[in-house]
Design a protein around this motif. Structure first.
Motif: not given
Length: 338
Positions: A225-236
């Motif tokens: 989330y902090m690195s703005q990779d929202y897809a992976k943030a959502m997954v984890y």
């Protein structure tokens, strides 16, 4: 003849009494805090380190914390004690549960005096110092814990703050006994420094060591989330909630991901799972302010106040902030999280 025999018997009795006192009663009181020791047990003193440890284990299983602490400390008084560093580590963990962090720190440091490569004590000191804001010391102890684990694995302990990198972390070897807490803790410290890729590598290692490390899963999602990779943030983040669907930290992170993607209604629904309606509305407004969307935050803050106008002082302050930003055309990037 009777006098001489009696004198010898008395001397033997005195010597036996002294030996018992020296081996079992002269424990380190600087590492004890609890009920008066004379009230803990009426049993005969333990005759060996193993007996004292067994008594401590039994007391701990029965949730008699003070007795367990007393017995573990008595095990240290035997001159032939072989498990001192592990026992002192256990003593430190007991003090953490009280919580008495001063004595916990003292016990962990005493463990390291017995064995400088006690991975658990190094890991716990890293966590203790990191939580208290002594991040440089925390980082140092986490790295020492990883190096001590490399020694256990019969590998070269060459990780330093100067040599650590994503590539170096990717090459580290570990097994199921490795200190996942040290990897996770070190990841948090590097995430705070903005080194998200390095932090993510450390979180991945922590999860591979222990796939039940919920903190590492949550932290990995937040790092994305902090690195703005929202897809992976959502997954984890959703993976963490699949394991614990009431975890407040994971719920908050999920709401933040939704807000970052403009899905405000979904974020409100997530906040509402563990917050009251005015708190959930205020949270939405507050984080919209932080994302530079002050105008969008205003109606949510107004709704929070309408639902609880006298109590919800925080929403009033956030509304004033949002209105001021709109008037001034501020971006919201300089707002400080409280």
């Amino acid at each position: 003849m009777w006098i001489r025999t009696s004198a010898i018997a008395l001397a033997v009795a005195l010597l036996a009494g002294c030996a018992s006192s020296n081996s079992n009663d002269d424990f380190d009181t600087s590492l004890y805090a609890g009920k008066p020791v004379e009230s803990l047990t009426s049993a005969e003193p333990p005759k060996s380190e193993e007996e004292a440890l067994a008594r401590g284990d039994m007391a701990l299983a029965n949730k008699d914390i003070d007795l367990a602490l007393y017995e573990y400390l008595r095990s240290l008084t035997f001159s032939n004690a072989k498990h001192k560093d592990k026992t002192l580590y256990t003593v430190g963990k007991i003090h953490q549960t009280k919580p008495d962090l001063v004595l916990a720190e003292r016990a962990f440091k005493a463990s390291l005096q017995e064995n400088p490569d006690n991975v658990g004590a190094l890991e716990e000191l890293g966590a203790l110092y990191s939580r208290s804001g002594r991040t440089d010391e925390g980082m140092s102890y986490f790295i020492k814990a990883i190096n001590a684990d490399l020694i256990r694995l019969k590998l070269t302990p060459d990780l330093t703050q100067e040599t650590i990198s994503t590539e170096r972390i990717a090459k580290l070897e570990y097994d199921s006994m490795s200190p996942d807490g040290a990897y996770n803790g070190l990841g948090v410290l590097y995430d705070v420094k903005g080194e998200h890729e390095l932090a993510q590598s450390l979180f991945v290692d922590a999860i591979e060591i222990n796939n039940n490390n919920l903190d590492a899963i949550i932290n990995l999602g937040y790092s994305y989330y902090m690195s703005q990779d929202y897809a992976k943030a959502m997954v984890y983040t959703k993976a963490a909630l699949n394991r614990d669907n009431d975890n407040e930290k994971a719920l908050n992170n999920l709401a933040l991901v939704y807000l970052s993607q403009g899905q405000v209604r979904q974020a409100l629904n997530v906040f509402s799972r563990h917050l009251s309606p005015p708190e959930a509305l205020n949270n939405v407004g507050y984080f919209l302010i932080l994302q530079g969307k002050a105008e969008q935050a205003i109606p949510y803050l107004q709704q929070a106040i309408d639902k609880n106008p006298t109590y919800y002082e925080v929403a009033n302050k956030n509304l004033e902030r949002a209105l001021s930003m709109v008037r001034q055309g501020a971006s919201g990037s300089s707002i400080t999280i409280q």
